[in-house]
Design a protein around this motif. Structure first.
Motif, PDB file in Angstrom:
ATOM      1  N   SER A   3      -3.131   7.698  -2.737  1.00  0.00           N
ATOM      2  CA  SER A   3      -2.748   6.435  -2.114  1.00  0.00           C
ATOM      3  C   SER A   3      -3.412   5.306  -2.871  1.00  0.00           C
ATOM      4  O   SER A   3      -4.389   5.508  -3.606  1.00  0.00           O
ATOM      5  N   HIS A  30       0.871  -1.172   0.000  1.00  0.00           N
ATOM      6  CA  HIS A  30       0.000   0.000   0.000  1.00  0.00           C
ATOM      7  C   HIS A  30       0.906   1.219   0.000  1.00  0.00           C
ATOM      8  O   HIS A  30       1.755   1.373   0.874  1.00  0.00           O
ATOM      9  N   PHE A  89      -3.000   0.636  -3.854  1.00  0.00           N
ATOM     10  CA  PHE A  89      -2.236  -0.604  -3.810  1.00  0.00           C
ATOM     11  C   PHE A  89      -1.435  -0.783  -5.101  1.00  0.00           C
ATOM     12  O   PHE A  89      -1.847  -0.347  -6.178  1.00  0.00           O
TER      13      PHE A  89
END
Length: 364
Positions: free
Chosen positions: A343, A336, A345
Motif C-alpha cells: 500500500s 492511497h 500514496f
C-alpha cells in the motif's frame, strides 16, 4: 426526494446488422460495446465489477452528429467526462469503481447487445476488405493489416476507433492497439516500416503539436515533441492520415487486480521518474520521487510528498511517454492505493474528471 428509478433503454434491433460485432464473450480494454439504447461505449481497463463493464460513451444517437450507423445519425464524443451528461437520464450507468477510486460510467451487462473486439475486427477486415469504403485511408489501413497478418501478429494487435464499428470516413484517423510485450515489439516494427508509416518530423511536427497541445497544456514545444516521439504514432504514406497504436496490458495481466484506491485530494508536483518498466502499457504505472509540491488541496502536503511513490495513468496519452530519470510536472488526484501485498500514496490521472484536466508534462 425519492431515488430515481432505473431507466429502461429501448430495444435497438438495427444493431444486429453489423458484420463486425459479435456476441459478448470476454471484453478487453479499448473494445467497444453497443447497448439496447443504441449507445456505443468504449471499454476502459480490464478490471470490471460483476454488474457493469466500465467505459465511456464514444458514439450516441444525435441529429447533430456526422456519422451514420445502423441507419441512424450518430455523434462522436471524445471527452470522457461528457459521458456523465450524455447519460443523465440513465443513472444506472453511474457506478463507483473501488479500483479507480471515484464515480465513473459504465454499461450494465444486461443491456449489452453487441461486442466489438479490436482483434476480431482486424481479422474480419483482413478476410473481407469490402467491409471498408474505398477511401485512401481505408487502403492504408488494409495495407497495414496485411503487414500485421504477414508478421504473425494478428493475435496481439487490433483495430479500434471509428474503424472498429464502421463509423469511419475519409477524414478518419487509424487507431490501433497492441497487447503485451510481444504486441509492443510487433507494433514497434510496424511503425519503423517507412513504406507504410512515416514519423512526424520537419513541418509535420507543428501539426502534431497542435493536435496534442489542445489538452496537454503547459508544455513547451521541444519538451512535448520529445515526449510524443517516444510513442507509437505517425502519418500513413498514402492518405497522410494520423495513425497511432496504444500499448495495452497482456491478456491475464493481474498488475491492478485487487487494488483499492481512496482519493485524498488533488496535488500538483515536480517529480522524477524512478522506474518506467510498467509505464509502457495502459494503464501506465511509473515509479516516481517527488521533488517539489507546487499546489495541493490537502494540508501539510510535504508530509505526503515523501510518501508518494508512483504515478498511475488511465490516460493513454501518457503511456510510454516517460523514461527513468525524466523530470515531469504532474497534476492529478492524490490517492492511497491498497493492494494484496502493498500500500502507499500515489498520483492518479483519470479521464473521469469534469472539473479539471489532469496532466503529465516532461519539463526538460
Amino acid at each position: 426526494m425519492s431515488a430515481p428509478g432505473r431507466s429502461i433503454p429501448p430495444s435497438s434491433p438495427a444493431s444486429q446488422s453489423s458484420p463486425l460485432g459479435t456476441a459478448l464473450a470476454t471484453s478487453r480494454d479499448r473494445d467497444y460495446l453497443l447497448d439496447r439504447a443504441g449507445v456505443i461505449f468504449k471499454v476502459i481497463g480490464d478490471i470490471h465489477p460483476g454488474t457493469h463493464f466500465l467505459g465511456y460513451v464514444k458514439y450516441y444517437p444525435d441529429a447533430r452528429g456526422d456519422r451514420l450507423l445502423f441507419g441512424r445519425t450518430y455523434r462522436q464524443n471524445s471527452v470522457v467526462s461528457k459521458a456523465f451528461g450524455i447519460l443523465a437520464d440513465r443513472p444506472e450507468c453511474y457506478i463507483y469503481s473501488p479500483a479507480v477510486g471515484c464515480v465513473i460510467t459504465g454499461v450494465p451487462r444486461e443491456d449489452i447487445v453487441t461486442h466489438y473486439s479490436c482483434r476480431q475486427t482486424l481479422a474480419a477486415l483482413h478476410q473481407s476488405p469490402g467491409l471498408l469504403d474505398p477511401t485512401a485511408v481505408s487502403e492504408d489501413l488494409l495495407a497495414i493489416i496485411n503487414w500485421i497478418v504477414a508478421a504473425g501478429a494478428a493475435d496481439v494487435i487490433g483495430v479500434t476507433g471509428s474503424f472498429l464499428v464502421g463509423a469511419c470516413n475519409a477524414r478518419s484517423d487509424i487507431d490501433l492497439v497492441c497487447y503485451g510485450p510481444r504486441g509492443y515489439e510487433a507494433a514497434h516494427a510496424l511503425f519503423a516500416d517507412r513504406a507504410l508509416i512515416r514519423p512526424y518530423e520537419g513541418e509535420t511536427l507543428t501539426r502534431l503539436y497542435v493536435r496534442r497541445a489542445r489538452y496537454m497544456v503547459g508544455g513547451s514545444f521541444d519538451a512535448l515533441m520529445r515526449q510524443e516521439a517516444r510513442k507509437l504514432q505517425g502519418l500513413t504514406t498514402g492518405a497522410g492520415a494520423h495513425i497511432n497504436c496504444e500499448p495495452l496490458r497482456a491478456d491475464g495481466d493481474k498488475t491492478f487486480a485487487g487494488l483499492v484506491a481512496k482519493e485524498v485530494g488533488a496535488i500538483s508536483v515536480l517529480a522524477r521518474i524512478t522506474d518506467h518498466s510498467e509505464g509502457l502499457a495502459t494503464p501506465a504505472l511509473y515509479g516516481i520521487e517527488v521533488d517539489t509540491v507546487t499546489e495541493s488541496t490537502v494540508d501539510e502536503p510535504s508530509l505526503f510528498a515523501r510518501r508518494i511513490t508512483h504515478l498511475r495513468s488511465y490516460l493513454g496519452a501518457y503511456t510510454g511517454a516517460f523514461r527513468t530519470g525524466d523530470v515531469v510536472y504532474l497534476s492529478g488526484r492524490l490517492v492511497h492505493i491498497q493492494g494484496p501485498d502493498d500500500s502507499g500514496f500515489g498520483i492518479e490521472l483519470t479521464p473521469w474528471s469534469a472539473a479539471e484536466s489532469f496532466l503529465a508534462n516532461l519539463t526538460r
